[in-house]
Scaffold this motif. Sequence first.
Motif, short mmCIF file in Angstrom:
data_model
loop_
_atom_site.label_atom_id
_atom_site.label_comp_id
_atom_site.label_asym_id
_atom_site.label_seq_id
_atom_site.Cartn_x
_atom_site.Cartn_y
_atom_site.Cartn_z
N GLU A 149 0.99 -1.24 0.00
CA GLU A 149 -0.07 0.05 0.03
C GLU A 149 0.81 1.30 -0.16
OE1 GLU A 149 -3.14 2.62 2.92
OE2 GLU A 149 -2.50 0.38 3.40
N GLU A 150 0.36 2.31 -0.80
CA GLU A 150 0.96 3.56 -0.85
C GLU A 150 0.05 4.58 -1.16
OE1 GLU A 150 2.75 3.88 -5.20
OE2 GLU A 150 4.13 2.98 -3.82
N ALA A 151 0.46 6.03 -0.77
CA ALA A 151 -0.50 7.10 -1.00
C ALA A 151 -0.53 7.37 -2.44
CB ALA A 151 0.32 8.08 -0.10
N PHE A 152 -1.68 7.82 -3.02
CA PHE A 152 -1.95 8.25 -4.32
C PHE A 152 -2.34 9.66 -4.31
CE2 PHE A 152 -3.82 7.83 -8.62
CZ PHE A 152 -2.52 7.38 -9.38
N GLY A 153 -2.11 10.65 -3.45
CA GLY A 153 -2.55 11.79 -3.64
C GLY A 153 -3.76 11.98 -2.56
N THR A 154 -4.48 13.17 -2.77
CA THR A 154 -5.87 13.40 -2.10
C THR A 154 -6.77 14.07 -2.88
OG1 THR A 154 -4.89 15.75 -1.57
CG2 THR A 154 -4.34 14.17 0.10
N TYR A 155 -8.10 13.49 -2.40
CA TYR A 155 -9.18 14.03 -3.25
C TYR A 155 -10.19 14.80 -2.07
CZ TYR A 155 -13.64 13.84 -5.70
OH TYR A 155 -14.67 14.15 -6.53
N LYS A 156 -10.36 15.97 -2.11
CA LYS A 156 -11.21 16.69 -1.10
C LYS A 156 -10.87 16.32 0.23
CE LYS A 156 -15.60 16.63 -4.20
NZ LYS A 156 -16.99 16.15 -4.14
N ASN A 157 -9.67 16.69 0.26
CA ASN A 157 -9.20 16.41 1.52
C ASN A 157 -8.85 15.39 2.17
OD1 ASN A 157 -8.39 19.50 1.73
ND2 ASN A 157 -10.33 19.68 2.44
N GLU A 158 -9.24 14.05 1.30
CA GLU A 158 -9.26 12.50 1.93
C GLU A 158 -7.96 12.17 1.02
OE1 GLU A 158 -13.95 11.77 2.31
OE2 GLU A 158 -12.91 10.80 0.94
N LYS A 159 -7.21 11.02 1.71
CA LYS A 159 -6.35 10.44 1.27
C LYS A 159 -6.76 9.31 0.38
CE LYS A 159 -3.05 10.84 5.27
NZ LYS A 159 -2.37 10.15 6.45
N VAL A 160 -6.19 9.33 -0.90
CA VAL A 160 -6.44 8.37 -1.73
C VAL A 160 -5.29 7.28 -1.75
CG1 VAL A 160 -6.48 7.79 -4.49
CG2 VAL A 160 -7.39 9.89 -3.54
N ARG A 161 -5.64 6.10 -1.44
CA ARG A 161 -4.70 4.93 -1.23
C ARG A 161 -4.59 4.06 -2.51
NH1 ARG A 161 -7.22 2.18 4.33
NH2 ARG A 161 -5.14 1.40 4.49
N LYS A 162 -3.61 3.48 -2.68
CA LYS A 162 -2.99 2.84 -3.85
C LYS A 162 -2.66 1.35 -3.34
CE LYS A 162 0.03 2.28 -7.83
NZ LYS A 162 1.11 2.87 -8.41
N PHE A 163 -3.06 0.43 -3.82
CA PHE A 163 -2.93 -1.04 -3.22
C PHE A 163 -2.44 -1.71 -4.64
CE2 PHE A 163 -6.15 0.42 -0.44
CZ PHE A 163 -5.88 -0.09 0.50
N PHE A 164 -1.18 -2.58 -4.21
CA PHE A 164 -0.55 -3.15 -5.45
C PHE A 164 -0.15 -4.52 -5.05
CE2 PHE A 164 2.57 -0.31 -4.13
CZ PHE A 164 3.97 -0.98 -4.05
N TRP A 165 -0.49 -5.41 -5.95
CA TRP A 165 -0.12 -7.03 -5.98
C TRP A 165 1.03 -7.44 -6.75
CZ3 TRP A 165 -4.93 -5.14 -5.98
CH2 TRP A 165 -6.10 -5.48 -5.03
N THR A 166 1.98 -8.02 -6.36
CA THR A 166 2.97 -8.81 -7.26
C THR A 166 2.90 -10.19 -7.25
OG1 THR A 166 4.66 -8.42 -5.51
CG2 THR A 166 4.22 -6.51 -7.19
N THR A 167 3.10 -10.85 -8.10
CA THR A 167 3.33 -12.49 -8.29
C THR A 167 4.73 -12.89 -8.58
OG1 THR A 167 2.52 -13.14 -10.55
CG2 THR A 167 0.77 -12.58 -8.75
N GLN A 168 5.32 -13.90 -8.54
CA GLN A 168 6.67 -14.53 -8.72
C GLN A 168 6.88 -14.36 -10.43
OE1 GLN A 168 6.61 -18.43 -7.08
NE2 GLN A 168 7.83 -17.53 -4.96
N SER A 169 5.69 -14.57 -11.20
CA SER A 169 5.68 -14.28 -12.72
C SER A 169 6.03 -13.14 -13.00
CB SER A 169 4.64 -14.71 -13.33
OG SER A 169 3.40 -13.80 -13.15
N GLY A 170 5.89 -12.19 -12.26
CA GLY A 170 6.04 -10.63 -12.75
C GLY A 170 4.95 -9.84 -12.94
N PHE A 171 3.80 -10.74 -12.68
CA PHE A 171 2.29 -10.21 -12.93
C PHE A 171 2.11 -9.35 -11.69
CE2 PHE A 171 -2.19 -10.51 -12.04
CZ PHE A 171 -2.80 -10.09 -13.19
#
Length: 368
Positions: free
Chosen positions: A6-28
């Motif tokens: 998880e990491e930050a992805f900026g703000t929208y109307k003073n709310e934090k926008v959150r970013k989630f990212f998954w990675t697998t062993q294949s590189g997907f």
Amino acid sequence: MVQLYEEAFGTYKNEKVRKFFWTTQSGFSVSVISYGAIIQSIKVPDEQGVTTDVVLGFDDIEGYVNRNAPYLGATIGRCANRIGGASFQIDGVTYSVAKNIGQDHLHGGLVGFDKVNWNTTVNGSKVIFSYLSKDGEEGYPGDLVTNVIYEVKDDDVLYVEFLATTTKKTVVNLTNHSYFNLAGHDAGPDELFNHVININADKITETTSESIPTGRFIEVGGTSYDLRVPTKLGDAMNKASNTIYDIRYTTYDDNFCVTVNDEKSMTFISRVVHPESGRYLEVYSNQPGVQLYTSNGLPSPNEAALEGKAGAGYRRHGAFCLETQVYPDAVNHDNFPSAILVPGDIYRHKVNYHFGAVKTNLPKVVGV
């Protein structure tokens, strides 16, 4: 083993926008943000192991807030696609919703589910996005609690589940509006035309010139809609343009009626292959329809391109969408699968996106 970050992805109307990212062993890998519960990136290795982002999008929240009129990657609701005349009746009561495409209603209205910042919860390898749409929002009746659950596993499949409950009878038809180009998000129309597609459907919903269903169906046999066997997308689009529209302006934006054996089970919807890279996408869902859209609304060659990730210029016919759904305008057609959710019931829409790459045993391409 799948890793979830998880990491930050900026703000929208003073709310934090959150970013989630998954990675697998294949590189997907897959990235999803809380604003609009949007799929921001999907990176898929080709048959040589070269990884490329295959969905259109933006690098920052400002892009999604200010430039995402095409709904790139967004969760669409309460009602995906169109409602004719921007009105419907439930139990004799007429409800009016926003007219945001001519005299009709599209993709949830002026402020649909794609334009709100969703609450988020992590449960193991799942991320659950939650939103309360209040009674009367965009004209819809009932408080609607909606969850969108994303999960990635080691099989390089993106699992998506939409859940909703309501306090009043209401219309619910959710979908995801990702734009795919398996050659890469920046590969453009030339590579899109080289994709090979098939769709498990023997009919489509007939529509007016404004894309509103008439209530009748068109059998696909002998038409440009017959994608039951693998067909080069560019050839199919050219045939469609010669018989229906001018390819310079539009080709596919149609609801295909999926051949379903059991509405509660997962059914094969579509397979798309990019032969040069070997990348493929297979879609499975429990929904009765799928909208094939060839990004006709993106800028034409005579217009300024839509600036996307890494400065890429997105243009008309640069990607395809496969939006699993109940048929468009279903609330106004008794012969369509129902889009009405009643209190006490649970709306449950599942769609799985299977990705991979293969060079051998590609499907035979037929002429159209």
